[in-house]
Each structure stands twice: as structure tokens, then as C-alpha cells.
Design a protein around this motif. Structure first.
Motif, PDB file in Angstrom:
ATOM      1  N   TYR A  80       0.844  -1.194   0.000  1.00 12.26           N
ATOM      2  CA  TYR A  80       0.000   0.000   0.000  1.00 12.26           C
ATOM      3  C   TYR A  80       0.883   1.248   0.000  1.00 12.26           C
ATOM      4  CZ  TYR A  80      -3.852   3.141   1.155  1.00 12.26           C
ATOM      5  OH  TYR A  80      -4.790   4.139   1.124  1.00 12.26           O
ATOM      6  N   ASP A  81       0.531   2.213  -0.837  1.00 11.44           N
ATOM      7  CA  ASP A  81       1.326   3.442  -0.950  1.00 11.44           C
ATOM      8  C   ASP A  81       0.671   4.554  -0.145  1.00 11.44           C
ATOM      9  OD1 ASP A  81       3.222   2.314  -2.668  1.00 11.44           O
ATOM     10  OD2 ASP A  81       1.917   2.612  -4.403  1.00 11.44           O
ATOM     11  N   PHE A  82       1.225   4.833   1.038  1.00 15.03           N
ATOM     12  CA  PHE A  82       0.761   5.973   1.827  1.00 15.03           C
ATOM     13  C   PHE A  82       1.331   7.259   1.231  1.00 15.03           C
ATOM     14  CE2 PHE A  82       0.560   2.438   4.823  1.00 15.03           C
ATOM     15  CZ  PHE A  82      -0.700   2.613   5.371  1.00 15.03           C
ATOM     16  N   TRP A 102       5.362  11.079   9.279  1.00 15.10           N
ATOM     17  CA  TRP A 102       4.791  10.992  10.627  1.00 15.10           C
ATOM     18  C   TRP A 102       4.614   9.536  11.054  1.00 15.10           C
ATOM     19  CZ3 TRP A 102       5.125  15.195  13.305  1.00 15.10           C
ATOM     20  CH2 TRP A 102       5.073  16.440  12.662  1.00 15.10           C
ATOM     21  N   LEU A 103       4.180   8.690  10.134  1.00 20.93           N
ATOM     22  CA  LEU A 103       4.049   7.274  10.457  1.00 20.93           C
ATOM     23  C   LEU A 103       5.411   6.663  10.760  1.00 20.93           C
ATOM     24  CD1 LEU A 103       1.461   6.183   7.708  1.00 20.93           C
ATOM     25  CD2 LEU A 103       1.011   6.616  10.141  1.00 20.93           C
ATOM     26  N   TRP A 104       6.400   7.001   9.961  1.00 21.29           N
ATOM     27  CA  TRP A 104       7.758   6.478  10.168  1.00 21.29           C
ATOM     28  C   TRP A 104       8.286   6.883  11.538  1.00 21.29           C
ATOM     29  CZ3 TRP A 104      12.700   7.928  11.285  1.00 21.29           C
ATOM     30  CH2 TRP A 104      13.729   7.065  10.913  1.00 21.29           C
ATOM     31  N   LEU A 105       8.093   8.138  11.911  1.00 19.25           N
ATOM     32  CA  LEU A 105       8.576   8.618  13.210  1.00 19.25           C
ATOM     33  C   LEU A 105       7.857   7.919  14.361  1.00 19.25           C
ATOM     34  CD1 LEU A 105       8.902  12.430  12.464  1.00 19.25           C
ATOM     35  CD2 LEU A 105      10.778  10.824  12.878  1.00 19.25           C
ATOM     36  N   PHE A 109       7.010   2.559   4.425  1.00 17.69           N
ATOM     37  CA  PHE A 109       7.279   3.999   4.353  1.00 17.69           C
ATOM     38  C   PHE A 109       8.622   4.242   3.653  1.00 17.69           C
ATOM     39  CE2 PHE A 109       5.676   2.966   8.751  1.00 17.69           C
ATOM     40  CZ  PHE A 109       4.331   3.000   8.408  1.00 17.69           C
ATOM     41  N   PRO A 110       8.755   3.825   2.405  1.00 22.41           N
ATOM     42  CA  PRO A 110      10.066   3.912   1.747  1.00 22.41           C
ATOM     43  C   PRO A 110      10.550   5.337   1.527  1.00 22.41           C
ATOM     44  CG  PRO A 110       8.368   3.216   0.193  1.00 22.41           C
ATOM     45  CD  PRO A 110       7.746   3.200   1.548  1.00 22.41           C
TER      46      PRO A 110
END
Length: 517
Positions: free
Chosen positions: A194-196, A203-206, A260-261
């Protein structure tokens, strides 16, 4: 295989843990040992049945529970290797506790069996919230193991361990809620594709980073680890360093990089900066320690920094090297803590200055301790050499500066480990207490020799460990390359970091949950 082997590997220690609570101390020991050995046998079946060239997700189990939440299990090559490490170390931990733990033995064995359930569940979970339950619940038995059976300051260490890891994971839970609502699914295999939106990814990565960085642990949120190791019983230190620290690395590999690339690429400077500081700083701190457990604990932080640098190198050598470092460190650090526990049981002190000359009256101990010391510093032919070499090769392709800093940390690692060995094993015996210490017993040999064999196996024939993860690494690299705009999200000026070209890899589709392999 259509047989639910993963559920069985979770059920056996869970049932044994409940049974231990109603048994005597002796019966609880034997029950725990039997359950962990059965899980080890199932782990061997899992390893031998895994199809290296087959589907990415194998041994898949799927059963809806309520709403989007499902009992969804399955493994790829990364999970296979970490589950194998877990089931290999667990019987050794039970054996190490056989005589060392004398109070509340049934509860202790139940706590360790519950730890095994939660570790395997974390690596096998294919549902977002099932992963979170296993991931967070792992805090509970280790909190009890440190707080009840630990050293003098066990209460302080256990609460520090619990609060650090819990607070970091709350942000991750909020991010998971957002992901499940936005993507309309809690399936990890689906979310991997899935491409966020890039602005949301940061923010998700953090949020995930706050949890995984503490678990690793990364500098500067590593301070709970030395206290936890020093206060934990020997087997607690073995499983904490051997497996629980790997949950953070697995999280980066399973969530941060593939989901989250863009954020991973744009924030690689943060990971590299913190990791480079950790490699050098914690190595210098380890060099001045007087407590053996604290020295090995700080060395763990340095080794885990090599893992994060390899993972975020965005190439096959770095990622596979990071996995090999995790596996090698799991074996070697566990063995080193066992070696400390062996002499602690005899002299009841971990102060390095109290020892010296052990090679004279404990030659078998000296030989095995030397092997694990050499493996820790990456001697060719041992487990850590392969992982560190691959990680440095991958890092060098990305940043010469970071690779040089990591190499400096490895040199410091050789300094503190050899310094530890010289002070403990070489020289003349100056204490009658040390002179009276007997060599390894049969039980202690049975604990250390299997780890020594695994360390040499990894060093001599690493292909048996690289092969299961190779296809997954190709899929991960294809995902990163496909989702990351070239040159836009990676810093290329002023940081020594340059874009890396990846080998072209055909995209591999992910099977829907519930498909059998």
C-alpha cells in the motif's frame, strides 16, 4: 504444509506455562524443558520444510476473529531465521536456570514459556494488531523476570525497562490505527504494497521509529539496557540480548522500510547519525566498565547500531548483512552472558578485577570463552564476521564516512573484548577463591557447545542462512526502488550519502491472507 505448525508452536509453550503454575519446582523445570525442546523440533521442521524458491509467505494461517482483526500467521525468510534463533536459545535458557533459580521456580518457568510464545507470535503475525499484541505483551514476562528474580536494584531496572518500551510503542499504536482506517485493512502483506502519501509517511515512520529505536536500543534511548542486563538473571540476559533486541530490527525490516520507503530514504541521515554515534560512544563506554555484564550490554548497543546502518543502506549487502549481524549477535551475546553466569555462580561477583588466571584451573571454560570473544569482534570463520563484512560493504556503497566510523567502532570492539578476556582469563591466580573454582560441568558444556557449533556453522557456511532471506531481500529492494523517486528523497550533498543502484528484480505479488502454501 496445510498443518497449522505456527499455531502449534504457540500453543505448546502456552499450555506448558499454565501447567507449570500447578506443578512442583522440579516438575516445572522438566515441563518447561520438554516444551522448549518440542518447539525446537518443530522449528527444525519449519526450517527444513521452508521452500526457499517458493512463495514469499509460507505456512499461512487465517481465521477471522471480529471486524478486521484476524488470527493471521505466516512467515517469510526473515521471520523463519528469527523464529529459529528463538527456539534454539530457549531450551538453553531453561538449562541455565536449572540450578541458578531456587525461589518461585514454577512461576519463573511459566514466565519464560510465555516469553517464547510472544516472541514467536511477533515474528509470525500477519495482522497489524495481532503483531502489536504480541510485540507489547512481550514486556510483561520480562518485566516480571527482572523484577522478581533480578539483582539488588531489580525494581528500578524493571520499571525503567517497562516504561521506556511502553511509551515508545503508544505512538506506534496510534499510527497503526491510522493505517488500518486509511488502507481499509489490517493485513500486513497487503499493507506492504500500500502506498501511503509521502507527507504522511514521515509521521508514520517517526511513530514506528519511537518504538523500534527503544527496542533495538538506539542511542540515546539505550540507557535502560545496561540496567536491565545487570539486574536480570543470567537466562533473562540471554533472551533479552539474544532475541528481544531483535524485535526492533525486525520492525524496521517489516514496517519502516517497505511501508514507508520515501520517509525511510529522506530520514536516513537520522538513522546514520544516531547509529554512528552509538557505535563509537558505546564502544568507548564499554572499554571502561568494571562489571562484565555492563561491558557486554554496551557492546550490544554498538552491534545493534551496525544493524540499523546496514538496514538503511538500501542495498542487498546491507540488508542481508544486518540480518546476519542480528543472528550472529543473538548467538554470541547469549553465549557471553552464559559465560559470565558460569563464573558468577561460583564467585557471586561480576567485577572484572576479582578474576584472573582462569585458564589455569578452567581450561575448557577458557577455550569456549575465547571462541565467543573472537566471534564478538568478528574473527573470520565465526558468525559475526559475515554480517559485519556485508553491512560494511553495503554501507560503503552509500557513505564512505559512515563506513569508516563503523570500522572504528569495530576496532574499539576488539579492544574492549580482548581487554576483558586478558583480565579474566590470563595471568596468575591471585585469589584462593578463584583457585578453587571448578571447570565447566557437564550441564554447562551442554549449554555452551551447541552455541559454539552454531557460531562456527554461520561463519563457515553462511549460505544456509543467506538463502532463506535472499528472495525477500529482492522483493524489499524492488519495493524501495519502485516507491522512491530517484534523487528526490535521499540526501546526496553534504552528507557523504550517494544514491545506490539496485539490481532489477521482478515484482512479486503478495498472496491474500489465508492462502495455503
Amino acid at each position: 504444509m496445510s498443518f497449522p505448525i505456527l499455531s502449534l508452536m504457540l500453543a505448546i509453550p502456552a499450555v506448558a506455562a499454565i501447567a507449570c503454575l500447578f506443578l512442583s519446582a522440579s516438575a516445572a523445570r522438566w515441563t518447561a524443558l520438554a516444551a522448549t525442546l518440542v518447539d525446537l523440533a518443530l522449528g527444525v521442521v519449519l526450517w527444513t520444510s521452508f521452500d526457499v524458491g517458493g512463495a514469499q509467505w509460507q505456512f499461512v494461517e487465517y481465521a477471522p476473529v471480529f471486524g478486521r482483526f484476524a488470527w493471521a500467521l505466516g512467515i517469510d525468510g526473515y521471520a523463519l531465521l528469527l523464529i529459529a534463533l528463538s527456539v534454539f536459545l530457549m531450551p538453553i535458557c531453561i538449562g541455565a536456570s536449572w540450578q541458578a533459580i531456587e525461589k518461585r521456580v514454577p512461576e519463573y518457568m511459566a514466565a519464560f514459556l510465555l516469553t517464547e510464545v510472544l516472541m514467536i507470535g511477533t515474528f509470525a503475525a500477519q495482522d497489524l494488531f495481532l503483531f502489536y499484541i504480541f510485540f507489547e505483551a512481550g514486556l510483561i514476562p520480562m518485566f516480571l523476570i527482572i523484577g522478581i528474580w533480578g539483582g539488588v536494584n531489580r525494581i528500578y531496572a524493571s520499571y525503567k525497562f517497562f516504561l521506556y518500551t511502553l511509551l515508545g510503542s503508544l505512538l506506534m499504536f496510534i499510527a497503526m490505527l491510522y493505517m488500518s482506517i486509511t488502507a481499509g485493512t489490517t493485513s500486513i502483506p497487503v499493507l506492504l504494497n500500500y502506498d501511503f502519501p509521502p507527507q504522511v509517511q514521515t509521521w508514520l515512520w517517526l511513530a514506528f521509529f519511537a518504538s523500534f529505536a527503544v527496542k533495538m536500543p538506539m542511542w540515546p534511548v539505550h540507557t535502560w539496557l545496561p540496567d536491565a542486563h545487570v539486574q536480570a538473571p543470567t537466562a533473562g540476559s540471554v533472551i533479552l540480548a539474544g532475541v528481544l533486541l531483535k524485535l526492533g530490527g525486525y520492525g524496521f525490516l517489516r514496517f519502516s522500510l517497505p511501508m514507508f520507503p520515501e520517509a525511510s530514504a529522506s530520514l536516513v541521515w537520522l538513522v546514520f547519525g544516531l547509529s554512528a554515534v552509538a557505535v563509537i560512544y558505546t564502544s568507548l563506554v564499554a572499554l571502561v566498565q568494571s562489571d562484565m555484564k555492563k561491558l557486554i550490554a554496551y557492546s550490544s548497543v554498538a552491534h545493534m547500531a551496525i544493524v540499523t546502518i546496514g538496514l538503511f543502506a538500501f542495498n542487498a549487502q546491507g540488508i542481508e548483512g544486518a540480518m546476519m549481524v542480528m543472528l550472529g549477535h543473538g548467538l554470541v551475546s547469549g553465549a557471553l552472558f552464559l559465560c559470565v553466569g558460569v563464573i558468577y555462580d561460583r564467585l557471586h561477583t561480576r567485577e572484572i578485577s576479582r578474576y584472573g588466571g582462569l585458564a589455569i584451573n578452567m581450561p575448557r571454560y577458557a577455550i569456549l570463552f575465547l571462541l565467543f570473544t573472537m566471534a564478538s569482534i568478528g574473527l573470520p570463520g565465526t558468525s559475526n564476521f559475515v554480517g559485519e563484512l556485508l553491512s560494511l560493504m553495503g554501507t560503503y556503497k552509500v557513505s564512505t564516512t559512515i563506513a569508516l566510523l563503523c570500522t572504528t567502532g569495530i576496532i574499539l570492539g576488539a579492544a574492549y573484548m580482548l581487554y576483558l578476556y586478558r583480565r579474566v582469563v590470563w595471568g596468575e591466580i591471585t585469589s584462593e577463591e578463584v583457585r578453587a573454582m571448578p571447570d565447566l560441568s557437564g550441564r554447562e558444556l551442554w549449554l555452551l557447545v551447541p552455541i559454539a557449533a552454531a557460531v562456527l556453522w554461520m561463519g563457515v557456511y553462511p549460505e544456509s542462512f543467506l538463502a532463506p532471506m535472499r528472495k525477500d531481500t529482492q522483493i524489499l529492494l524492488a519495493r524501495i526502488e519502485r516507491a522512491t523517486p530517484a534523487g528526490d528523497s535521499r540526501p546526496t550533498k553534504g552528507t557523504g550519502i550517494v544514491p545506490v543502484a539496485h539490481a532489477e528484480t521482478p515484482a512479486t505479488g503478495h498472496e491474500a491472507p489465508g492462502s495455503a502454501h
